[in-house]
Design a protein around this motif. Structure first.
Motif, PDB file in Angstrom:
ATOM      1  N   ALA A  97       4.864  -6.400   3.437  1.00  0.00           N
ATOM      2  CA  ALA A  97       5.365  -5.159   4.035  1.00  0.00           C
ATOM      3  C   ALA A  97       5.025  -3.949   3.168  1.00  0.00           C
ATOM      4  N   LEU A  98       5.125  -4.107   1.862  1.00  0.00           N
ATOM      5  CA  LEU A  98       4.770  -3.014   0.969  1.00  0.00           C
ATOM      6  C   LEU A  98       3.277  -2.719   1.029  1.00  0.00           C
ATOM      7  N   TYR A  99       2.472  -3.756   1.089  1.00  0.00           N
ATOM      8  CA  TYR A  99       1.032  -3.536   1.177  1.00  0.00           C
ATOM      9  C   TYR A  99       0.684  -2.804   2.469  1.00  0.00           C
ATOM     10  N   GLU A 100       1.287  -3.209   3.570  1.00  0.00           N
ATOM     11  CA  GLU A 100       1.032  -2.535   4.847  1.00  0.00           C
ATOM     12  C   GLU A 100       1.457  -1.073   4.777  1.00  0.00           C
ATOM     13  N   ARG A 101       2.575  -0.794   4.129  1.00  0.00           N
ATOM     14  CA  ARG A 101       3.047   0.578   3.986  1.00  0.00           C
ATOM     15  C   ARG A 101       2.017   1.431   3.243  1.00  0.00           C
ATOM     16  N   SER A 102       1.355   0.849   2.264  1.00  0.00           N
ATOM     17  CA  SER A 102       0.409   1.624   1.445  1.00  0.00           C
ATOM     18  C   SER A 102      -0.823   2.062   2.229  1.00  0.00           C
ATOM     19  N   GLN A 103      -1.020   1.518   3.429  1.00  0.00           N
ATOM     20  CA  GLN A 103      -2.166   1.896   4.247  1.00  0.00           C
ATOM     21  C   GLN A 103      -1.801   2.893   5.347  1.00  0.00           C
ATOM     22  N   ALA A 122      -4.773  -9.278  -4.424  1.00  0.00           N
ATOM     23  CA  ALA A 122      -4.435  -8.789  -5.763  1.00  0.00           C
ATOM     24  C   ALA A 122      -3.117  -8.022  -5.756  1.00  0.00           C
ATOM     25  N   PHE A 123      -2.971  -7.078  -4.830  1.00  0.00           N
ATOM     26  CA  PHE A 123      -1.780  -6.236  -4.854  1.00  0.00           C
ATOM     27  C   PHE A 123      -0.523  -6.977  -4.373  1.00  0.00           C
ATOM     28  N   THR A 124      -0.658  -7.862  -3.411  1.00  0.00           N
ATOM     29  CA  THR A 124       0.527  -8.625  -3.000  1.00  0.00           C
ATOM     30  C   THR A 124       0.936  -9.601  -4.101  1.00  0.00           C
ATOM     31  N   LEU A 128       0.577  -9.084  -7.361  1.00  0.00           N
ATOM     32  CA  LEU A 128       1.250  -8.289  -8.396  1.00  0.00           C
ATOM     33  C   LEU A 128       2.659  -7.892  -7.943  1.00  0.00           C
ATOM     34  N   THR A 129       2.825  -7.614  -6.652  1.00  0.00           N
ATOM     35  CA  THR A 129       4.161  -7.297  -6.149  1.00  0.00           C
ATOM     36  C   THR A 129       5.092  -8.489  -6.319  1.00  0.00           C
ATOM     37  N   ARG A 130       4.593  -9.673  -6.038  1.00  0.00           N
ATOM     38  CA  ARG A 130       5.442 -10.868  -6.201  1.00  0.00           C
ATOM     39  C   ARG A 130       5.816 -11.101  -7.656  1.00  0.00           C
ATOM     40  N   GLU A 131       4.927 -10.703  -8.567  1.00  0.00           N
ATOM     41  CA  GLU A 131       5.246 -10.833  -9.994  1.00  0.00           C
ATOM     42  C   GLU A 131       6.436  -9.950 -10.372  1.00  0.00           C
ATOM     43  N   ALA A 132       6.672  -8.886  -9.603  1.00  0.00           N
ATOM     44  CA  ALA A 132       7.768  -7.958  -9.917  1.00  0.00           C
ATOM     45  C   ALA A 132       9.138  -8.503  -9.544  1.00  0.00           C
ATOM     46  N   LYS A 133       9.185  -9.636  -8.823  1.00  0.00           N
ATOM     47  CA  LYS A 133      10.463 -10.317  -8.513  1.00  0.00           C
ATOM     48  C   LYS A 133      11.447  -9.376  -7.820  1.00  0.00           C
ATOM     49  N   LEU A 134      11.076  -8.898  -6.656  1.00  0.00           N
ATOM     50  CA  LEU A 134      11.950  -8.003  -5.899  1.00  0.00           C
ATOM     51  C   LEU A 134      13.114  -8.775  -5.280  1.00  0.00           C
ATOM     52  N   PRO A 135      14.202  -8.056  -4.924  1.00  0.00           N
ATOM     53  CA  PRO A 135      15.428  -8.726  -4.460  1.00  0.00           C
ATOM     54  C   PRO A 135      15.379  -9.131  -2.984  1.00  0.00           C
ATOM     55  N   ALA A 136      14.294  -9.748  -2.572  1.00  0.00           N
ATOM     56  CA  ALA A 136      14.176 -10.257  -1.208  1.00  0.00           C
ATOM     57  C   ALA A 136      13.147 -11.362  -1.251  1.00  0.00           C
ATOM     58  N   ALA A 137      13.159 -12.208  -0.246  1.00  0.00           N
ATOM     59  CA  ALA A 137      12.277 -13.372  -0.243  1.00  0.00           C
ATOM     60  C   ALA A 137      10.823 -12.957  -0.446  1.00  0.00           C
ATOM     61  N   ASP A 138      10.363 -11.958   0.309  1.00  0.00           N
ATOM     62  CA  ASP A 138       8.994 -11.510   0.128  1.00  0.00           C
ATOM     63  C   ASP A 138       8.784 -10.156   0.810  1.00  0.00           C
ATOM     64  N   ALA A 182       1.671  -2.583  -8.981  1.00  0.00           N
ATOM     65  CA  ALA A 182       1.629  -3.254  -7.688  1.00  0.00           C
ATOM     66  C   ALA A 182       1.397  -2.322  -6.508  1.00  0.00           C
ATOM     67  N   GLN A 183       1.484  -1.018  -6.724  1.00  0.00           N
ATOM     68  CA  GLN A 183       1.304  -0.066  -5.629  1.00  0.00           C
ATOM     69  C   GLN A 183      -0.139   0.421  -5.566  1.00  0.00           C
ATOM     70  N   PRO A 184      -0.868   0.131  -4.500  1.00  0.00           N
ATOM     71  CA  PRO A 184      -2.218   0.665  -4.371  1.00  0.00           C
ATOM     72  C   PRO A 184      -2.202   2.195  -4.453  1.00  0.00           C
ATOM     73  N   GLY A 185      -3.019   2.741  -5.333  1.00  0.00           N
ATOM     74  CA  GLY A 185      -3.039   4.183  -5.520  1.00  0.00           C
ATOM     75  C   GLY A 185      -1.981   4.701  -6.463  1.00  0.00           C
ATOM     76  N   GLY A 186      -1.113   3.809  -6.937  1.00  0.00           N
ATOM     77  CA  GLY A 186      -0.060   4.207  -7.870  1.00  0.00           C
ATOM     78  C   GLY A 186      -0.511   4.078  -9.310  1.00  0.00           C
ATOM     79  N   VAL A 187       0.444   3.946 -10.198  1.00  0.00           N
ATOM     80  CA  VAL A 187       0.092   3.867 -11.615  1.00  0.00           C
ATOM     81  C   VAL A 187      -0.625   2.552 -11.899  1.00  0.00           C
ATOM     82  N   PRO A 188      -1.594   2.551 -12.813  1.00  0.00           N
ATOM     83  CA  PRO A 188      -2.290   1.307 -13.148  1.00  0.00           C
ATOM     84  C   PRO A 188      -1.361   0.345 -13.859  1.00  0.00           C
ATOM     85  N   PRO A 189      -1.640  -0.947 -13.781  1.00  0.00           N
ATOM     86  CA  PRO A 189      -0.746  -1.935 -14.392  1.00  0.00           C
ATOM     87  C   PRO A 189      -0.711  -1.836 -15.913  1.00  0.00           C
TER      88      PRO A 189
END
Length: 229
Positions: free
Chosen positions: A100-106, A82-84, A86-96, A51-58
């Protein structure tokens, strides 16, 4: 004789922060307290889905996202989607946290240049060899180069989402060679991806692959490129 050099961006000249740093930075920004053990679990899930752009492949792409994943680098909209997703598929402990994570990656601060990136680019400039950055990407990373003080060492950016074509399609490498004013047979492509970047060889370009390790584990791989000239 090499008269022009093309570089990949992520994993070649720059490397994004670790997934743990990425998640921790965003959680802190939004005021989310994630216990360390739970953070590790979340990081593992993010890495599982790539789910992290530039990170490990899925390791896992859900079937309903496969088509979007294959086309992610062709437009900015598909890349974000695509990346947002995949992040939602990871079921993080917050509504969404996906947006924010995608914006951070830029952000430029999320990216680190490899230790020898600037000296290698500067050496090429000193030799009068033009440089292109050729990247499969869905956002404009020119500010990353500017903020890290190396934008003046790059002559051309050829980005998949701006051109509507992505590596390993030889057309994107031809575009870069044309803009550099060099024949493909006189060009070198430096990248980290054995399928995407080796596509340049179809045109007759030389190809040199580096390992996309964390920046503190790969101090001199780019400097070795100078020995190929």
């Amino acid at each position: 004789m090499i008269k022009g050099v093309m570089f990949d961006f992520s994993g070649t000249l720059f490397r994004i922060e670790s997934a743990a740093q990425w998640l921790r930075a965003v959680a802190t920004k939004v005021g989310l307290d994630v216990p360390e053990g739970e953070l590790d679990t979340c990081v593992s899930r993010l890495e599982q889905f790539g789910a992290q752009p530039g990170g490990v492949p899925p390791r896992t792409v859900p079937p309903h996202l496969e088509a979007l994943w294959r086309e992610r680098d062709l437009t900015a909209e598909r890349h974000r989607a695509a990346f947002t997703a995949l992040t939602r598929e990871a079921k993080l402990p917050a509504a969404d946290l996906a947006e924010a994570l995608y914006e951070r990656s830029q952000l430029s601060g999320a990216w680190l240049p490899y230790p020898d990136a600037e000296e290698t680019l500067r050496a090429l400039r000193g030799r009068g060899i033009p440089v292109a950055v050729v990247s499969n990407i869905g956002w404009d990373m020119r500010p990353v180069f500017r903020d890290h003080g190396v934008d003046d060492l790059v002559d051309v950016y050829v980005l998949s989402f701006e051109r509507g074509v992505k590596k390993p399609d030889p057309r994107i490498f031809q575009m870069a060679c044309d803009q550099l004013g060099v024949d493909p047979g006189d060009a070198l492509m430096v990248g980290d991806e054995p399928v995407a970047d080796v596509g340049a060889a179809t045109l007759g370009c030389r190809v040199h692959l580096v390992d996309p390790l964390p920046v503190d584990q790969r101090p001199r791989a780019l400097a070795e490129v100078l020995q190929l000239l």
